[in-house]
Design a protein around this motif. Structure first.
Motif, short mmCIF file in Angstrom:
data_model
loop_
_atom_site.label_atom_id
_atom_site.label_comp_id
_atom_site.label_asym_id
_atom_site.label_seq_id
_atom_site.Cartn_x
_atom_site.Cartn_y
_atom_site.Cartn_z
N TRP A 168 0.94 -1.20 -0.12
CA TRP A 168 0.10 -0.22 0.08
C TRP A 168 0.72 1.26 -0.20
O TRP A 168 0.56 2.14 -0.72
CB TRP A 168 -0.90 0.07 0.98
CG TRP A 168 -2.08 1.01 1.19
CD1 TRP A 168 -1.89 2.24 1.47
CD2 TRP A 168 -3.35 0.73 0.64
NE1 TRP A 168 -3.25 2.85 1.33
CE2 TRP A 168 -3.93 1.97 0.67
CE3 TRP A 168 -3.96 -0.29 0.21
CZ2 TRP A 168 -5.29 2.19 0.33
CZ3 TRP A 168 -5.33 -0.07 -0.28
CH2 TRP A 168 -5.93 0.96 -0.13
N GLN A 169 2.02 1.30 0.92
CA GLN A 169 2.85 2.52 0.88
C GLN A 169 3.49 2.68 -0.40
O GLN A 169 3.74 3.56 -0.88
CB GLN A 169 3.68 2.19 1.92
CG GLN A 169 4.96 3.31 1.88
CD GLN A 169 5.94 3.07 3.25
OE1 GLN A 169 5.42 3.75 4.35
NE2 GLN A 169 7.13 3.01 2.97
N CYS A 194 1.24 -5.23 -4.60
CA CYS A 194 1.28 -3.80 -5.06
C CYS A 194 0.37 -3.80 -6.64
O CYS A 194 -0.43 -2.78 -6.62
CB CYS A 194 2.72 -3.61 -5.66
SG CYS A 194 4.03 -3.08 -4.49
N VAL A 197 -3.34 -3.96 -5.37
CA VAL A 197 -3.78 -2.52 -4.80
C VAL A 197 -3.77 -1.36 -5.79
O VAL A 197 -4.77 -0.57 -5.84
CB VAL A 197 -2.45 -1.92 -3.55
CG1 VAL A 197 -2.81 -0.74 -3.16
CG2 VAL A 197 -2.75 -2.99 -2.57
N TRP A 342 -0.78 2.70 7.61
CA TRP A 342 -1.89 2.36 6.50
C TRP A 342 -3.10 1.48 7.20
O TRP A 342 -3.56 0.84 6.14
CB TRP A 342 -0.98 1.61 5.41
CG TRP A 342 0.28 2.43 5.12
CD1 TRP A 342 1.63 2.40 5.19
CD2 TRP A 342 0.11 3.79 4.48
NE1 TRP A 342 2.54 3.26 4.80
CE2 TRP A 342 1.62 3.99 4.28
CE3 TRP A 342 -0.75 4.43 3.85
CZ2 TRP A 342 1.92 5.39 3.63
CZ3 TRP A 342 -0.47 5.78 3.21
CH2 TRP A 342 0.98 6.22 3.16
N ASP A 345 -6.49 2.08 6.40
CA ASP A 345 -7.09 2.08 4.79
C ASP A 345 -7.27 0.37 4.84
O ASP A 345 -8.10 0.03 3.85
CB ASP A 345 -5.85 2.55 4.03
CG ASP A 345 -5.68 4.02 4.26
OD1 ASP A 345 -6.70 4.78 4.03
OD2 ASP A 345 -4.41 4.22 4.54
N LEU A 346 -6.50 -0.22 5.29
CA LEU A 346 -6.31 -1.93 4.81
C LEU A 346 -7.44 -2.67 5.84
O LEU A 346 -7.82 -3.59 5.12
CB LEU A 346 -4.94 -2.52 4.97
CG LEU A 346 -4.02 -2.00 4.07
CD1 LEU A 346 -2.33 -2.18 4.81
CD2 LEU A 346 -4.08 -2.52 2.83
#
Length: 393
Positions: A168-169, A194, A197, A342, A345-346
């Motif tokens: 996510w980052q 990645c 996402v 994060w 968000d997750l």
């Protein structure tokens, strides 16, 4: 208890070691129910041995059940189901206040000049016993552990420890414009998440790898893929797919052991033959990474675009094409994931009825802890279709 310990290059063993105990009021002890082998662990298996002592316990992607808590730990209690972030942060220092949890000033390893301590990841990051074990002592447990609900299988949540926040980052740092495009180099576990996402957020995604099983897994999530083994010039191929420009953003999810860097590979191998003290000194001052993927990423991103680096690099004398980077006007963002930043968000994506990121479709191998050495071998050698290995203590 049983724990997976380092004994030398490509030599990890399940040993009997003392059970952990509460050492400070902010500690907790968890009984590990699932722990994973990370691509970063393979750097310990192959390259970073000079910074490890024989018997060090590996692993930084655990979850389990709380057994005991220190007097200052109040947000979790025995019996709670928790995931443990791979970086150890206090939650209240200057860096944590900036949500830069991987730079926590309370747990920074100042004698090595490094950021926040990590579980199971060498003297550089605090030499904290890791989570590939039956039990784990969790420092800074007043802040770190992530409480998750009962019911769904561990696979729904265990990736909150590292894989999901790192991915996510990486996408957030890639700064993809609305409706834009991103290329992801490396379709190991981080790269797989990645691309998922980025696709979930509505971007056009191109994934690059040379391993058929990884390419096929990405295709299941509607990802365009390029087989690096069949493509002589990946950046040119991406430009051909993007009106000659390259993608708006690129994520390097490969890191220090990229294929296609023979000179640096030889240097890494020769360094591994030195006595540990000499090798550690050399790596701190003149170490080099295998940079093939990073060079390709720089060539692939469009002018004015963003390069996001999530793959681990450890070199201190890496040559970078500064003229090319400056001329293209690209920005670069990188670093360890700030896990707790994060999680809000997750969590909705892993606790809801659906599985939009396919977290239950990532692990290719599920092994008992006793078989962890085999798990490392097949993961490192990309044998038997190994993409992600989960261990059950």
């Amino acid at each position: 208890m049983k724990a997976l310990a380092w004994h030398g290059r490509r030599d990890v063993r399940v040993d009997e070691v003392p059970d952990p105990a509460i050492e400070t009021p902010t500690d907790a002890i968890i009984r590990v129910t699932t722990t994973a082998i990370c691509g970063s662990d393979l750097h310990l298996y192959e390259v970073l041995g000079p910074f490890i002592d024989e018997g060090d316990i590996l692993g930084h992607e655990p979850m389990g059940v709380v057994e005991e808590v220190g007097a200052e730990v109040t947000h979790i209690r025995p019996g709670d189901r928790v995931v443990i972030p791979f970086n150890i942060s206090c939650g209240h220092c200057y860096m944590c206040d900036q949500k830069l949890y991987a730079q926590c000033e309370t747990t920074q390893v100042r004698e090595q000049g490094m950021g926040a301590s990590l579980f199971g990841y060498t003297k550089l990051y605090g030499q904290v016993p890791g989570g590939q074990a039956e039990y784990l002592r969790v420092p800074q447990a007043h802040f770190g552990p992530i409480k998750v609900p009962e019911g769904p299988p561990d696979e729904r949540f265990v990736y909150l420890s590292d894989v999901l926040p790192t991915a996510w980052q990486a996408v957030a740092f890639a700064d993809v414009p609305e409706g834009g495009s991103v290329t992801v180099f490396g379709l190991g576990p981080i790269g797989q998440m990645c691309v998922r996402v980025a696709r979930h957020l509505g971007y056009r995604v191109i994934g690059v790898d040379g391993v058929p099983e990884r390419l096929e897994m990405a295709r299941r999530y509607d990802i365009e893929v390029l087989n690096a083994q069949d493509c002589d010039d990946v950046p040119a191929a991406v430009r051909d797919l993007t009106d000659g420009r390259g993608t708006d953003s690129v994520i390097d999810a490969v890191g220090m052991e990229a294929h296609g860097s023979p000179g640096a590979k030889i240097a890494q191998s020769l360094t591994g033959l030195l006595p540990d003290a000499a090798a550690a000194t050399f790596m701190k001052k003149a170490g080099v990474d295998r940079l093939a993927a990073l060079y390709q990423a720089i060539e692939t991103v469009r002018r004015g675009g963003t390069l996001s680096i999530s793959g681990v690099y450890g070199g201190t004398a890496d040559p970078l094409p500064m003229l090319r980077m400056f001329d293209k006007g690209i920005q670069v963002r990188m670093g360890q994931a700030h896990v707790k930043r994060w999680i809000d968000d997750l969590l909705p994506l892993v606790t809801g009825d659906g599985d939009p990121l396919g977290v239950e479709d990532l692990a290719t191998h599920r092994l008992p802890l006793d078989e962890a050495p085999h798990g490392y071998e097949i993961f490192q050698k990309k044998k038997d279709g190994a993409i992600k290995v989960l261990l059950t203590p």
